[in-house]
Design a protein around this motif. Structure first.
Motif, PDB file in Angstrom:
ATOM      1  N   ILE A  18      39.522  61.828  43.349  1.00 12.85           N
ATOM      2  CA  ILE A  18      40.280  61.385  42.527  1.00 12.85           C
ATOM      3  C   ILE A  18      41.364  62.473  42.109  1.00 12.85           C
ATOM      4  O   ILE A  18      42.899  62.902  41.077  1.00 12.85           O
ATOM      5  CB  ILE A  18      40.006  60.577  41.414  1.00 12.85           C
ATOM      6  CG1 ILE A  18      40.507  59.596  42.386  1.00 12.85           C
ATOM      7  CG2 ILE A  18      41.798  60.511  40.617  1.00 12.85           C
ATOM      8  CD1 ILE A  18      39.713  58.499  41.897  1.00 12.85           C
ATOM      9  N   GLU A  19      40.386  63.439  40.508  1.00 10.89           N
ATOM     10  CA  GLU A  19      40.418  64.980  40.446  1.00 10.89           C
ATOM     11  C   GLU A  19      41.492  65.581  40.497  1.00 10.89           C
ATOM     12  O   GLU A  19      42.938  66.745  40.303  1.00 10.89           O
ATOM     13  CB  GLU A  19      39.235  64.772  39.415  1.00 10.89           C
ATOM     14  CG  GLU A  19      39.972  66.168  38.560  1.00 10.89           C
ATOM     15  CD  GLU A  19      40.785  65.980  37.095  1.00 10.89           C
ATOM     16  OE1 GLU A  19      41.777  67.098  37.051  1.00 10.89           O
ATOM     17  OE2 GLU A  19      40.735  65.235  36.379  1.00 10.89           O
ATOM     18  N   PHE A  21      43.728  65.793  42.816  1.00  7.92           N
ATOM     19  CA  PHE A  21      45.485  65.079  42.859  1.00  7.92           C
ATOM     20  C   PHE A  21      45.537  65.357  41.076  1.00  7.92           C
ATOM     21  O   PHE A  21      46.759  65.592  41.753  1.00  7.92           O
ATOM     22  CB  PHE A  21      45.486  64.081  43.916  1.00  7.92           C
ATOM     23  CG  PHE A  21      45.154  63.667  44.929  1.00  7.92           C
ATOM     24  CD1 PHE A  21      45.724  64.240  46.100  1.00  7.92           C
ATOM     25  CD2 PHE A  21      44.511  63.050  45.633  1.00  7.92           C
ATOM     26  CE1 PHE A  21      46.602  63.923  46.772  1.00  7.92           C
ATOM     27  CE2 PHE A  21      44.298  63.022  46.753  1.00  7.92           C
ATOM     28  CZ  PHE A  21      45.055  63.303  47.916  1.00  7.92           C
ATOM     29  N   ALA A  22      45.061  64.873  40.799  1.00  8.99           N
ATOM     30  CA  ALA A  22      45.603  64.469  39.586  1.00  8.99           C
ATOM     31  C   ALA A  22      46.138  66.664  38.306  1.00  8.99           C
ATOM     32  O   ALA A  22      46.156  66.972  37.909  1.00  8.99           O
ATOM     33  CB  ALA A  22      44.133  64.482  38.651  1.00  8.99           C
ATOM     34  N   GLU A  25      49.218  67.979  38.705  1.00  6.43           N
ATOM     35  CA  GLU A  25      50.452  67.651  37.601  1.00  6.43           C
ATOM     36  C   GLU A  25      50.812  68.801  36.444  1.00  6.43           C
ATOM     37  O   GLU A  25      49.959  69.962  36.003  1.00  6.43           O
ATOM     38  CB  GLU A  25      49.933  66.731  36.566  1.00  6.43           C
ATOM     39  CG  GLU A  25      49.105  65.643  37.543  1.00  6.43           C
ATOM     40  CD  GLU A  25      48.525  64.384  35.706  1.00  6.43           C
ATOM     41  OE1 GLU A  25      48.147  65.301  34.722  1.00  6.43           O
ATOM     42  OE2 GLU A  25      48.090  63.656  36.495  1.00  6.43           O
ATOM     43  N   GLU A 189      50.760  60.616  36.631  1.00  5.96           N
ATOM     44  CA  GLU A 189      50.149  60.117  37.396  1.00  5.96           C
ATOM     45  C   GLU A 189      50.908  58.544  37.771  1.00  5.96           C
ATOM     46  O   GLU A 189      51.918  58.474  38.598  1.00  5.96           O
ATOM     47  CB  GLU A 189      48.971  59.194  37.411  1.00  5.96           C
ATOM     48  CG  GLU A 189      48.274  58.244  38.447  1.00  5.96           C
ATOM     49  CD  GLU A 189      47.357  57.775  38.282  1.00  5.96           C
ATOM     50  OE1 GLU A 189      46.703  57.326  39.039  1.00  5.96           O
ATOM     51  OE2 GLU A 189      46.678  57.076  36.786  1.00  5.96           O
ATOM     52  N   TYR A 252      46.250  57.416  41.802  1.00 12.00           N
ATOM     53  CA  TYR A 252      45.554  58.133  43.048  1.00 12.00           C
ATOM     54  C   TYR A 252      44.880  58.099  43.981  1.00 12.00           C
ATOM     55  O   TYR A 252      44.301  58.097  44.545  1.00 12.00           O
ATOM     56  CB  TYR A 252      45.379  59.235  41.779  1.00 12.00           C
ATOM     57  CG  TYR A 252      46.005  60.148  41.113  1.00 12.00           C
ATOM     58  CD1 TYR A 252      46.586  60.841  41.536  1.00 12.00           C
ATOM     59  CD2 TYR A 252      45.985  60.715  39.800  1.00 12.00           C
ATOM     60  CE1 TYR A 252      48.462  61.491  41.283  1.00 12.00           C
ATOM     61  CE2 TYR A 252      46.939  61.343  39.025  1.00 12.00           C
ATOM     62  CZ  TYR A 252      47.843  61.810  39.608  1.00 12.00           C
ATOM     63  OH  TYR A 252      48.983  63.000  39.000  1.00 12.00           O
ATOM     64  N   GLU A 253      43.710  57.406  43.013  1.00 16.66           N
ATOM     65  CA  GLU A 253      42.434  56.572  43.408  1.00 16.66           C
ATOM     66  C   GLU A 253      42.888  55.294  44.863  1.00 16.66           C
ATOM     67  O   GLU A 253      42.470  55.665  45.214  1.00 16.66           O
ATOM     68  CB  GLU A 253      42.324  55.402  42.388  1.00 16.66           C
ATOM     69  CG  GLU A 253      40.252  54.270  42.712  1.00 16.66           C
ATOM     70  CD  GLU A 253      40.215  53.991  41.301  1.00 16.66           C
ATOM     71  OE1 GLU A 253      39.176  53.343  41.375  1.00 16.66           O
ATOM     72  OE2 GLU A 253      41.242  53.625  40.673  1.00 16.66           O
ATOM     73  N   TYR A 255      45.294  55.747  47.100  1.00 20.43           N
ATOM     74  CA  TYR A 255      45.702  56.993  48.064  1.00 20.43           C
ATOM     75  C   TYR A 255      44.161  57.658  48.322  1.00 20.43           C
ATOM     76  O   TYR A 255      44.412  58.273  49.807  1.00 20.43           O
ATOM     77  CB  TYR A 255      47.224  57.910  47.317  1.00 20.43           C
ATOM     78  CG  TYR A 255      47.232  58.615  48.837  1.00 20.43           C
ATOM     79  CD1 TYR A 255      48.653  58.763  48.807  1.00 20.43           C
ATOM     80  CD2 TYR A 255      46.795  60.141  49.256  1.00 20.43           C
ATOM     81  CE1 TYR A 255      48.684  59.591  50.439  1.00 20.43           C
ATOM     82  CE2 TYR A 255      46.890  61.315  49.688  1.00 20.43           C
ATOM     83  CZ  TYR A 255      48.140  60.880  50.424  1.00 20.43           C
ATOM     84  OH  TYR A 255      49.260  62.063  51.128  1.00 20.43           O
ATOM     85  N   VAL A 256      43.343  57.839  47.653  1.00 16.35           N
ATOM     86  CA  VAL A 256      42.453  59.034  48.512  1.00 16.35           C
ATOM     87  C   VAL A 256      41.416  57.199  48.989  1.00 16.35           C
ATOM     88  O   VAL A 256      40.611  58.453  49.104  1.00 16.35           O
ATOM     89  CB  VAL A 256      41.646  58.753  46.419  1.00 16.35           C
ATOM     90  CG1 VAL A 256      39.791  58.984  46.270  1.00 16.35           C
ATOM     91  CG2 VAL A 256      41.730  59.885  45.652  1.00 16.35           C
ATOM     92  N   LEU A 315      51.401  62.721  49.592  1.00 16.38           N
ATOM     93  CA  LEU A 315      50.715  63.349  48.528  1.00 16.38           C
ATOM     94  C   LEU A 315      49.798  64.562  48.947  1.00 16.38           C
ATOM     95  O   LEU A 315      49.321  63.895  49.476  1.00 16.38           O
ATOM     96  CB  LEU A 315      50.277  62.246  47.675  1.00 16.38           C
ATOM     97  CG  LEU A 315      49.615  62.511  46.525  1.00 16.38           C
ATOM     98  CD1 LEU A 315      50.858  63.411  45.423  1.00 16.38           C
ATOM     99  CD2 LEU A 315      48.990  61.395  45.360  1.00 16.38           C
ATOM    100  N   ARG A 317      48.760  67.694  46.013  1.00 15.73           N
ATOM    101  CA  ARG A 317      49.331  68.402  44.346  1.00 15.73           C
ATOM    102  C   ARG A 317      50.878  68.666  44.383  1.00 15.73           C
ATOM    103  O   ARG A 317      51.043  69.361  43.209  1.00 15.73           O
ATOM    104  CB  ARG A 317      48.258  69.607  44.159  1.00 15.73           C
ATOM    105  CG  ARG A 317      46.580  69.528  44.091  1.00 15.73           C
ATOM    106  CD  ARG A 317      46.112  70.254  43.755  1.00 15.73           C
ATOM    107  NE  ARG A 317      44.779  70.239  43.183  1.00 15.73           N
ATOM    108  CZ  ARG A 317      43.530  70.965  43.408  1.00 15.73           C
ATOM    109  NH1 ARG A 317      44.091  72.257  43.616  1.00 15.73           N
ATOM    110  NH2 ARG A 317      42.106  70.863  42.385  1.00 15.73           N
TER     111      ARG A 317
END
Length: 455
Positions: A18-19, A21-22, A25, A189, A252-253, A255-256, A315, A317
């Motif tokens: 998850i991180e 993707f985050a 930002e 997010e 994000y979660e 999508y993960v 999605l 980054r």
């Protein structure tokens, strides 16, 4: 994609996925625009496809462009398969030889258009002596699948073996289609979710506006965007309109979790691509992948796996718009302007979301299913995609005006919307114009496309 990731940092928890993707930002002041466009090469004299080998093949084209630009070759098992620029950007080859520029992250559409012009000029200087031209169409109009050369790229060999197991048209997608994608940033997010929902819902509008692949095997194929239709029978596990993106709590979660449920293609270790097609990323994280027991997931594995998802909006980054056929230079810049105008101004994004807020999941899916065939005439929620396109273009124009990015002549980015506004005003896509040419002055023959539909 020019080069697969090679970060060997271990990944041990779902939170780390998850991180990843985050970490994409960005503050709004750093928002950029990236474009990726594919173009189908052909020999001008014979109108034949261009193979990889030979003194006038794709390898020679890449080697010549490396000398022209100074970009670094990307090599796979001794074969040059792309080029990368130190300042950002890359050139890669798709499975059927489609020549792709993956542009750098740039501040505005003016810079995108300039980058494209520079790339095309450099490519032309190398390609012209080789007798190579490039089509501005979203699908090769003449050659059968078995007549299309296959590029020597390890990743593609694995995909080609897997595709026929999960759909009937995956090999056509790989070998015979060409697209243009626009990559845009998100600040948080919540910002990602808003942009994902607006762009997913409006992706059939882009499919209609940019429809440009009406010919296959030397004749009309019954669609305005055959490229888009091909994606509907490629691999349902990794394509489509992501209906869960409209569920409460999406982020994000979710999508993960979708990616974790999506079968893998490969695991790369060093320079070797291991075929694990159909395997679970969860098993790799647990060290229980049957094909590679004892191997554990790395950041590279996750980045590479994310790059093998092919929904209408992807999605990574950043957010990648994936619904359009490639077109000429004006249409490539127009797509960048269309999406930047809709998504990079808050008032425009609000208006875009308001435009589609009444659409049900069934509305969105029906529009996606019908747009490749009917284009702007596609019905959606008591209106048509043509009417929605007119409203979306007005919103994009207002968003670009609010951005206020001007070129040396004082013009803002709205100048790049003009080709789309002409299409909406006429109510006719580029594909419909091409079909009229085919039935009229082309004499029911696609050969003129190799002189008229070229960069």
């Amino acid at each position: 994609m020019a080069r697969d990731s090679n970060d060997t940092t271990p990944l041990t928890t779902r939170a780390e996925l998850i991180e990843w993707f985050a970490a994409g930002e960005k503050p709004r002041a750093r928002f950029a625009i990236g474009t990726e466009h594919e173009k189908i090469p052909f020999y001008r004299e014979s109108r034949a496809p261009v193979p990889y080998d030979g003194d006038r093949g794709i390898r020679a084209l890449l080697e010549g462009l490396a000398g022209e630009t100074g970009w670094e070759p990307i090599v796979d098992l001794g074969n040059i398969i792309g080029l990368s620029a130190e300042a950002g950007g890359a050139i890669s080859i798709e499975p059927g030889g489609q020549f792709e520029l993956s542009g750098a992250a740039l501040p505005d559409v003016h810079a995108t258009a300039a980058e494209l012009a520079t790339h095309l000029a450099a490519t032309k200087r190398v390609a012209d002596p080789l007798g190579i031209g490039f089509l501005t169409l979203g699908m090769s109009p003449k050659w059968r699948r078995d007549e299309t050369p296959v590029m020597p790229k390890s990743r593609y060999r694995i995909m080609a073996g897997y595709m026929p197991k999960v759909g009937s048209l995956g090999l056509d997608m790989m070998l015979r289609t060409a697209t243009v994608q626009v990559n845009l940033d998100f600040a948080s997010e919540g910002d990602m979710v808003r942009k994902m929902r607006a762009s997913l819902a409006l992706q059939p509008v882009a499919t209609a506006l940019f429809a440009n692949s009406p010919f296959t095997d030397g004749r009309p194929n019954g669609f305005l965007s055959r490229r888009s239709e091909i994606w509907r029978d490629t691999d349902a596990d990794r394509t489509g309109m992501l209906p869960f993106a409209f569920d409460a709590g999406f982020g994000y979660e979710a999508y993960v979790d979708w990616l974790l449920d999506m079968p893998m293609y490969f695991v790369k270790r060093g320079d070797t691509y291991h075929d694990v097609s159909g395997a679970s990323f969860r098993d790799l994280m647990a060290g229980k992948l049957p094909q590679l027991p004892g191997e554990f997931a790395t950041v590279s594995d996750w980045a590479n796996h994310a790059s093998t998802a092919f929904p209408e909006v992807r999605l990574k980054r950043f957010l990648e718009m994936r619904g359009a056929d490639v077109g000429d230079s004006g249409m490539i810049a127009a797509q960048a302007a269309f999406w930047a105008g809709l998504l990079y101004d808050e008032a425009a994004l609000d208006a875009a979301l308001d435009l589609v807020k009444g659409w049900s999941p069934a509305n969105r899916e029906a529009a996606r299913a019908t747009a490749p065939r009917l284009g702007l005439a596609t019905p959606v929620a008591n209106t048509t995609l043509g009417a929605v396109a007119a409203e979306a273009l007005a919103i994009a124009r207002s968003g670009l005006r609010a951005r206020g990015r001007r070129d040396a002549e004082g013009r803002d980015e709205t100048i790049y919307l003009q080709p789309l506004e002409a299409i909406v005003a006429a109510g006719r896509t580029r594909a419909e114009d091409l079909l009229a040419d085919y039935e009229g002055r082309w004499g029911a023959c696609v050969r003129p496309a190799f002189a008229e539909c070229v960069f």
